[in-house]
Design a protein around this motif. Structure first.
Motif, PDB file in Angstrom:
ATOM      1  N   SER A 103       0.921  -1.142   0.016  1.00 23.82           N
ATOM      2  CA  SER A 103       0.057   0.011  -0.238  1.00 23.82           C
ATOM      3  C   SER A 103       0.721   1.268   0.144  1.00 23.82           C
ATOM      4  O   SER A 103       0.543   2.265  -0.845  1.00 23.82           O
ATOM      5  N   TYR A 158      -5.251   2.490   2.993  1.00 21.89           N
ATOM      6  CA  TYR A 158      -4.737   2.621   4.485  1.00 21.89           C
ATOM      7  C   TYR A 158      -3.431   2.045   4.989  1.00 21.89           C
ATOM      8  O   TYR A 158      -3.248   0.803   4.292  1.00 21.89           O
ATOM      9  N   ASP A 200      -3.253  -3.068  -5.725  1.00 24.97           N
ATOM     10  CA  ASP A 200      -2.849  -3.400  -4.409  1.00 24.97           C
ATOM     11  C   ASP A 200      -3.751  -4.594  -3.728  1.00 24.97           C
ATOM     12  O   ASP A 200      -4.964  -4.231  -3.655  1.00 24.97           O
TER      13      ASP A 200
HETATM   14 MG   LIG Z   1      -1.849  -2.821   2.456  1.00 20.53          MG
END
Ligand SMILES: [Mg+2]
Ligand SMILES: Nc1nc2c(ncn2[C@@H]2O[C@H](COP(=O)(O)OP(=O)(O)OP(=O)(O)O)[C@@H](O)[C@H]2O)c(=O)[nH]1
Length: 554
Positions: free
Chosen positions: A383, A395, A423
């Motif tokens: 991420s 997040y 992702d």
């Molecule tokens: Mg992540």
């Protein structure tokens, strides 16, 4: 990192240019050291000059940096959260990538049986309008959609409105458009008494093939009845219509068989005028033995039913009509220009009846269409990487399984070229067997053109990056037919900022050896990056991503 003095590299991490990444870092920081309130953060491009936060003894009014739910416990009000942050919260954002829905087309409107009375004579002219068609249910691929979200389990399109007198036709029902993200596979779940006709591309009732009268469609029965009636009518004394009558509207000056008129030439109450469907004397002797046995129509759970893929909506704007609306009933005015008598009332009322819309049970599965998929174990920095190279705001937090749902971001290049990167939540050993929702996550890699393996080189979670790489290779080769390993890939060692120069070389060397040994199709040698802190190696990585993807785009 917490409860002790911060290292310079960690401070750099706090000074990341992405404001959103500040947020997660500071929240974690606050949790463990409540005595420090960070009031001001400045970003410097020079890493050696980036320790630029200062503790503030008192804060008056709004608290300076309070961004997430977790920080709200240390004094911030929930009102200070922006709408965007609320949406990003894991609780409020529901990502659905697999769902079932029942869809029904709208029922048509009734045809009108109105008769227009002409003058004072007992002459009438049919003037009933047709009923409107029911609306259909359409599934449309919309690039603005991210998730399969339904408000209701049964979606029904609007009904058509009824026809009226004076040839007023009913309005068609409105279509219902279900917007889904691109990359949705639509499957039709067949009822136990249905089969899929591949030629006509529609579900058929099994009973129709058995030739039983109960299996005949509504239209067949009606047409049969009308045909029989027409034959009867032709045999009877056909009313003669002269040319002047025809000009006057055909039926107008001819006989009217409205049941009120006693002097009609044909009496439809007479049994002869009704179609007797069973007039074949040999029918009783007809054998159905050669036909297959009737199917078992007992209840079958949804999961065990046969499913047929009816559409793959992978292009923006592609759509499929999944349930057509029912046809509206035929108004009586259709017979106005016909010569001769009206069909008998029971045939007319049959015609005026609308059809029901189709009903279908569907299963929708979203397989993300991304150019490149980020694959790694939890906490590897997937991420962080997506957020560093695109405008996506996933997040990020220092605990495993922060990301629970796949998320896409676009890497934009100066010449306008864009790469869509996905992702994917962290994979663990056994993911290919479904462990840790592995199947659901790996499914989203199926359509990617290239893969990016990302490892935590600093072993912050105590895992060995080489073992992590091996785990990823094992899981990907065990998933499906092992096809995932045969696509272009990049191997990346993240969190380089936490390593010394010698350590970096050693880990990159070991990863390179492993990659060569496994025979995967690497675009470049293993790259060392720092996605969440200094941003080193990212320029080289984005170039490599572009090359890997564009080779596969032809
Ligand atoms: Mg992540
Ligand atoms: N020092 C340092 N920390 C990083 C770097 N990249 C990510 N991190 C930290 O590593 C932790 C995990 O990062 P994430 O990006 O959430 O990792 P992830 O792979 O998405 O994790 P999951 O979503 O749980 O699978 C966070 O605390 C990040 O701040 C980096 O380059 N350097």
């Amino acid at each position: 990192m917490f409860g002790r003095r911060l290292l310079v590299s960690e401070l750099r991490f706090l000074c990341d240019p992405s404001w959103r990444r500040f947020h997660s870092s500071i929240v974690s920081f606050n949790n463990n050291s409540n005595n420090i309130v960070i009031s001001q953060l400045k970003y410097s491009h020079d890493p050696s000059n980036c320790i630029l936060f200062r503790p503030v003894p008192q804060t008056i009014g709004k608290s300076p940096v309070h961004l997430s739910k977790r920080s709200s416990s240390s004094g911030s009000s929930s009102n200070s959260k922006s709408k965007n942050q609320k949406q990003r919260g894991r609780q409020s954002y529901r990502f659905i990538d697999q769902t079932r829905v029942r869809v029904s087309g709208g029922v048509g409107g009734n045809g009108s049986l109105s008769m227009y009375k002409i003058g004072r004579k007992h002459k009438k002219r049919p003037d009933g309008g047709h009923g409107g068609n029911g609306g259909s249910v359409v599934i449309l691929a919309d690039p603005n959609e991210q998730s399969l979200k339904w408000t209701q389990p049964h979606v029904i399109a609007n009904a058509g409105s009824h026809g009226g007198n004076q040839e007023k036709h009913g309005r068609n029902g409105k279509n219902v458009i279900l917007r889904v993200p691109c990359g949705v596979v639509v499957r039709r779940v067949l009822e136990p008494d249905e089969y899929w006709d591949f030629e006509k591309q529609q579900a058929q009732k099994l009973v129709q093939t058995y030739g039983t009268t109960s299996g005949d469609t509504y239209d067949d029965a009606l047409n049969e009845e009308l045909r029989a009636w027409q034959e009867e009518r032709d045999d009877a004394n056909k009313p003669q219509i002269n040319d002047s009558d025809r000009r006057a509207g055909g039926y107008l000056a001819s006989n009217d068989y409205d049941s009120d008129d006693e002097d009609d030439d044909l009496d439809f109450n007479d049994d002869n005028y009704y179609f007797n469907g069973n007039d074949d004397p040999d029918e009783d002797e007809y054998s159905y033995e050669h036909l297959p046995q009737a199917p078992d129509l007992s209840f079958t759970p949804w999961g065990e039913r046969e499913k047929v893929e009816i559409a793959d909506l992978n292009e923006p704007g592609s759509f499929i009509v999944v349930a057509r609306g029912g046809r509206g009933g035929v108004g009586k005015s259709i017979f106005a220009s016909r010569h001769g008598p009206l069909p008998p009332p029971h045939v007319l009322s049959q015609y005026a009846k609308p059809r029901n819309g189709e009903t279908a049970m569907l299963e929708l599965e979203l397989k993300m269409i991304a150019d490149i998929g980020l694959v790694g174990l939890p906490n590897a920095g997937k991420s962080s990487l997506l957020s560093a190279v695109s405008r996506a705001s996933p997040y990020i937090a220092p605990y495993p399984f922060t990301t629970l749902n796949p998320l896409v971001g676009y890497i934009e290049y100066q010449d306008g070229f864009r790469v869509c990167a996905a992702d994917i939540p962290g994979l663990i050993a056994g993911a290919s067997e479904g462990r840790g929702r592995g199947h659901q996550f790996l499914r989203h890699l199926e359509r990617t053109k290239a893969l990016l393996y990302i490892m935590d080189a600093a072993a912050m979670d105590g895992r060995d990056p080489i073992e992590d790489f091996q785990t990823l290779l094992n899981e990907l080769s065990a998933y499906g037919n092992g096809d995932l390993l045969n696509r272009k890939c990049l191997v990346v060692a993240n969190k380089m900022d936490l390593l010394l120069k010698e350590e970096r070389k050693e880990i990159i060397g070991l990863l390179q050896e492993k990659a060569v040994e496994s025979g995967i199709l690497m675009e470049t040698n293993v790259l060392g990056i720092s996605a969440g802190a200094t941003g080193e190696g990212l320029a080289q990585l984005t170039k490599a991503i572009r090359n890997a993807v564009s080779q596969n785009k032809q």
